[in-house]
Design a protein around this motif. Structure first.
Motif, PDB file in Angstrom:
ATOM      1  N   ASN A  93      -2.585  -6.073  14.392  1.00 49.89           N
ATOM      2  CA  ASN A  93      -3.062  -5.333  13.168  1.00 49.89           C
ATOM      3  C   ASN A  93      -1.960  -4.978  12.188  1.00 49.89           C
ATOM      4  OD1 ASN A  93      -1.901  -3.064  14.565  1.00 49.89           O
ATOM      5  ND2 ASN A  93      -3.764  -2.619  15.213  1.00 49.89           N
ATOM      6  N   THR A  94      -2.091  -4.659  10.994  1.00 48.66           N
ATOM      7  CA  THR A  94      -0.981  -4.116  10.169  1.00 48.66           C
ATOM      8  C   THR A  94      -0.004  -3.170  10.846  1.00 48.66           C
ATOM      9  OG1 THR A  94      -2.482  -4.241   8.298  1.00 48.66           O
ATOM     10  CG2 THR A  94      -0.375  -3.100   7.944  1.00 48.66           C
ATOM     11  N   THR A  95      -0.516  -2.147  11.690  1.00 50.42           N
ATOM     12  CA  THR A  95       0.517  -1.300  12.113  1.00 50.42           C
ATOM     13  C   THR A  95       1.340  -1.918  13.363  1.00 50.42           C
ATOM     14  OG1 THR A  95      -1.509   0.263  12.128  1.00 50.42           O
ATOM     15  CG2 THR A  95       0.089   0.726  13.831  1.00 50.42           C
ATOM     16  N   HIS A 123       0.228   4.940   3.920  1.00 51.57           N
ATOM     17  CA  HIS A 123      -0.538   4.954   5.205  1.00 51.57           C
ATOM     18  C   HIS A 123       0.420   5.380   6.413  1.00 51.57           C
ATOM     19  CE1 HIS A 123      -3.055   3.996   8.886  1.00 51.57           C
ATOM     20  NE2 HIS A 123      -3.883   3.849   7.916  1.00 51.57           N
ATOM     21  N   ALA A 125       0.849   4.330   9.001  1.00 52.45           N
ATOM     22  CA  ALA A 125       1.367   2.901   9.875  1.00 52.45           C
ATOM     23  C   ALA A 125       2.473   2.264   9.131  1.00 52.45           C
ATOM     24  CB  ALA A 125       0.258   1.790   9.734  1.00 52.45           C
ATOM     25  N   SER A 172       3.650   0.043   0.189  1.00 59.18           N
ATOM     26  CA  SER A 172       2.366  -0.412  -0.124  1.00 59.18           C
ATOM     27  C   SER A 172       1.865  -1.132  -1.269  1.00 59.18           C
ATOM     28  CB  SER A 172       1.360   0.615   0.348  1.00 59.18           C
ATOM     29  OG  SER A 172       0.077   0.333  -0.064  1.00 59.18           O
ATOM     30  N   MET A 174      -1.015  -1.505  -2.178  1.00 59.81           N
ATOM     31  CA  MET A 174      -1.932  -0.735  -2.788  1.00 59.81           C
ATOM     32  C   MET A 174      -2.690   0.377  -2.014  1.00 59.81           C
ATOM     33  SD  MET A 174      -6.118  -2.237  -3.481  1.00 59.81           S
ATOM     34  CE  MET A 174      -5.604  -3.436  -4.726  1.00 59.81           C
ATOM     35  N   ASN A 176      -4.462   3.321  -0.010  1.00 54.37           N
ATOM     36  CA  ASN A 176      -5.597   3.405   0.700  1.00 54.37           C
ATOM     37  C   ASN A 176      -6.429   4.750   0.374  1.00 54.37           C
ATOM     38  OD1 ASN A 176      -3.805   4.649   2.495  1.00 54.37           O
ATOM     39  ND2 ASN A 176      -5.420   4.833   3.781  1.00 54.37           N
ATOM     40  N   ASP A 201       3.435  -3.490   2.493  1.00 53.99           N
ATOM     41  CA  ASP A 201       2.121  -3.401   3.192  1.00 53.99           C
ATOM     42  C   ASP A 201       1.142  -3.835   2.162  1.00 53.99           C
ATOM     43  OD1 ASP A 201      -0.211  -2.366   4.413  1.00 53.99           O
ATOM     44  OD2 ASP A 201       0.525  -0.519   4.701  1.00 53.99           O
ATOM     45  N   ALA A 203      -2.176  -4.340   3.580  1.00 57.66           N
ATOM     46  CA  ALA A 203      -3.291  -4.005   4.197  1.00 57.66           C
ATOM     47  C   ALA A 203      -4.431  -3.769   3.087  1.00 57.66           C
ATOM     48  CB  ALA A 203      -3.218  -2.889   4.962  1.00 57.66           C
ATOM     49  N   GLN A 204      -4.136  -3.144   2.044  1.00 58.84           N
ATOM     50  CA  GLN A 204      -5.214  -2.771   1.057  1.00 58.84           C
ATOM     51  C   GLN A 204      -5.519  -4.033   0.127  1.00 58.84           C
ATOM     52  OE1 GLN A 204      -7.906  -0.786   1.504  1.00 58.84           O
ATOM     53  NE2 GLN A 204      -7.102   0.166   3.105  1.00 58.84           N
ATOM     54  N   SER A 224      -3.921  -7.041   7.636  1.00 59.17           N
ATOM     55  CA  SER A 224      -4.832  -7.146   8.919  1.00 59.17           C
ATOM     56  C   SER A 224      -6.128  -8.074   8.352  1.00 59.17           C
ATOM     57  CB  SER A 224      -5.624  -5.550   9.271  1.00 59.17           C
ATOM     58  OG  SER A 224      -4.589  -4.995   9.702  1.00 59.17           O
ATOM     59  N   HIS A 226      -8.935  -7.619   9.595  1.00 60.26           N
ATOM     60  CA  HIS A 226     -10.497  -6.909   9.561  1.00 60.26           C
ATOM     61  C   HIS A 226     -10.648  -6.266   8.250  1.00 60.26           C
ATOM     62  CE1 HIS A 226      -9.200  -2.834   9.887  1.00 60.26           C
ATOM     63  NE2 HIS A 226      -7.956  -3.082  10.312  1.00 60.26           N
ATOM     64  N   LYS A 227      -9.620  -6.323   7.359  1.00 63.63           N
ATOM     65  CA  LYS A 227      -9.945  -5.698   5.894  1.00 63.63           C
ATOM     66  C   LYS A 227     -10.311  -6.916   4.852  1.00 63.63           C
ATOM     67  CE  LYS A 227      -7.006  -1.589   6.697  1.00 63.63           C
ATOM     68  NZ  LYS A 227      -7.816  -0.575   6.665  1.00 63.63           N
TER      69      LYS A 227
HETATM   70  N1  PMP Z   1      -1.752   0.203   5.582  1.00 63.31           N
HETATM   71  C1  PMP Z   1      -2.641   0.637   4.684  1.00 63.31           C
HETATM   72  C2  PMP Z   1      -2.467   0.562   3.395  1.00 63.31           C
HETATM   73  C3  PMP Z   1      -3.900   0.540   5.220  1.00 63.31           C
HETATM   74  O1  PMP Z   1      -5.080   0.952   4.589  1.00 63.31           O
HETATM   75  C4  PMP Z   1      -4.430   0.761   6.757  1.00 63.31           C
HETATM   76  C5  PMP Z   1      -5.459   1.062   7.303  1.00 63.31           C
HETATM   77  N2  PMP Z   1      -6.263   1.778   6.928  1.00 63.31           N
HETATM   78  C6  PMP Z   1      -2.988   0.374   7.527  1.00 63.31           C
HETATM   79  C7  PMP Z   1      -1.713   0.336   6.871  1.00 63.31           C
HETATM   80  C8  PMP Z   1      -3.188   0.149   9.120  1.00 63.31           C
HETATM   81  O2  PMP Z   1      -3.873  -1.127   9.264  1.00 63.31           O
HETATM   82  P1  PMP Z   1      -4.522  -1.250  10.602  1.00 63.31           P
HETATM   83  O3  PMP Z   1      -5.324  -0.174  11.201  1.00 63.31           O
HETATM   84  O4  PMP Z   1      -5.385  -2.542  10.549  1.00 63.31           O
HETATM   85  O5  PMP Z   1      -3.287  -1.497  11.386  1.00 63.31           O
END
Ligand code: PMP
Length: 410
Positions: A93-95, A123, A125, A172, A174, A176, A201, A203-204, A224, A226-227
């Protein structure tokens, strides 16, 4: 008018036609999107037709599985316009992508006394790994604050980037929480001028904005599956090849080696040296279908449609004087994520009342406690849109808010 027919699209997502979800309004897309049938079917098809481990088998079934897995890698490289598929690493995942970078950069590119810049929009992460490494290795971690309008404070960024020994900027694309889209181009340009690397990042942003890593000129980009309508358990780390080649492996074991002797090991080439052990093969294979799904709709159409919903939702929320919207006023500066607070009603209570109305929203600190602290609030309620949301969903939120105010006598 945007070209998205959300009612038609919704039918492509099996979850919405289940009896138990008849009444569901799903507005937690920033946490995870729903999956279209093509993605779910691809997972099933892999296990039913192609299941075997990859990279090892000298038999047709395994070769086919390997080709499918590597096919997704190639597809990701095209989806974000990387130079080659060797710049694409699969993670969980992104994390995990960010942790991989934090550990490996700290091992050989960052020294004690170096500065790493991150932002208050991040985030956890994209914050906790850098904070932890800074403490462990003696880096200086600086945080760019947000302004009252929920945009990034670029004047402060300008001050921080001029400090000596800035080696890395982690930002990031964008938020979250607020949906804020920072001026990534400018950040990257300034960072490169002082010789710093930039990790973005995504992810968003990945499901809402066109991503072109070469045009952006970021050094690393993470997101990720899944998003973006893909399976859980698949993350991506993009890195410029010459940088990835310099980084040491993150995890050690099978599949990441060329040869092992009792006294030493020769590691595999990039990207495989970063992928130790058996990956989530079926999920990676099905992830390709998610990218194809986005490409068929067109990311620009998706963006236009979701932003038209966000605009309508903001207009609706503004009619309720009790609601304070935590999002840049200029919608051009943000994505389809809307946080809000209501004085004397905890966001958890808002989410609870919404839940009774069949509306799924997120309430809490959204894994962003430093931002909450700087805004002086403990939590927000958050609505986030995707392509299957409709104007009816906004009407349902309007009705739910009216019920909430009645209940709390507001
Ligand atoms: N960065 C951002 C901006 C996120 O919104 C998220 C998930 N909400 C993450 C990182 C972490 O993503 P993941 O839980 O898929 O590792």
């Amino acid at each position: 008018m945007p070209k998205i027919d959300s009612k038609k699209i919704k039918k492509l997502f099996p979850i919405f036609s289940k009896k138990e979800n008849k009444n569901l309004v799903y507005l937690d897309n920033a946490a995870t999107t729903q999956r279209p049938k093509v993605v779910i079917d691809a997972i099933k098809d892999f296990y039913e037709t192609h299941n075997s481990n990859i990279h090892r088998g000298i038999y047709d079934l395994s070769e086919k599985a390997t080709n499918m897995y590597e096919g997704t890698r190639l597809h990701v490289s095209k989806f974000i316009n990387a130079k080659s598929s060797e710049e694409i690493i699969f993670t969980k995942n992104t994390t995990e992508s960010i942790n991989l970078l934090a550990y490996t950069l700290s091992d050989n590119m960052l020294q004690k006394g170096d500065r790493v810049i991150t932002t208050a929009l991040e985030h956890h992460a994209n914050f906790v790994p850098w904070q932890t490494m800074a403490k462990k290795k003696g880096f200086i971690l600086s945080v760019v604050p947000v302004k009252e309008d929920y945009t990034l404070n670029m004047e402060e960024f300008e001050k921080l980037i001029k400090e000596p020994n800035v080696k890395l900027v982690c930002v990031s694309a964008m938020s979250n929480v607020t949906g804020t889209i920072p001026d990534i181009k400018k950040i990257i340009k300034r960072a490169h001028e002082v010789g710093a690397l930039v990790m973005v990042d995504g992810a968003q942003s990945i499901a809402h904005e066109h991503t072109d890593v070469q045009k952006m000129d970021c050094d690393f980009f993470v997101f990720s599956s899944h998003k973006m309508f893909g399976p859980f358990g698949v993350g991506v780390l993009y890195g410029k090849k010459q940088l990835l080649e310099k980084l040491p492996p993150f995890l050690y074991g099978g599949d990441m080696i060329k040869s092992v002797k009792e006294t030493c090991t020769l590691f595999n080439d990039t990207p495989w040296k970063f992928e130790a052990g058996t990956p989530s093969v079926a999920d990676v294979v099905a992830f390709k279908k998610a990218m194809e799904f986005i490409d068929e709709l067109g990311i620009e159409n998706i963006k236009k449609y979701e932003m038209s919903l966000a605009k309508k939702a903001v207009e609706m929320l503004k009619k309720h004087k009790q609601v304070k919207i935590i999002k840049p006023k200029n919608l051009e500066l943000s994505g389809p994520v809307i946080s809000f607070v209501i004085e004397e009603i905890h966001p958890h209570d808002i989410a609870e009342v919404f839940n009774k109305e069949g509306i799924a929203i997120r309430a809490g600190h959204h894994c962003n406690q430093p931002l909450m602290a700087s805004l002086g609030i403990p939590a927000t309620a958050r609505i986030s849109f995707s392509i299957y949301n409709t104007e009816d969903d906004i009407k349902r939120v309007d009705i739910a808010l009216k019920k909430l105010f009645k209940l709390f006598k507001k």
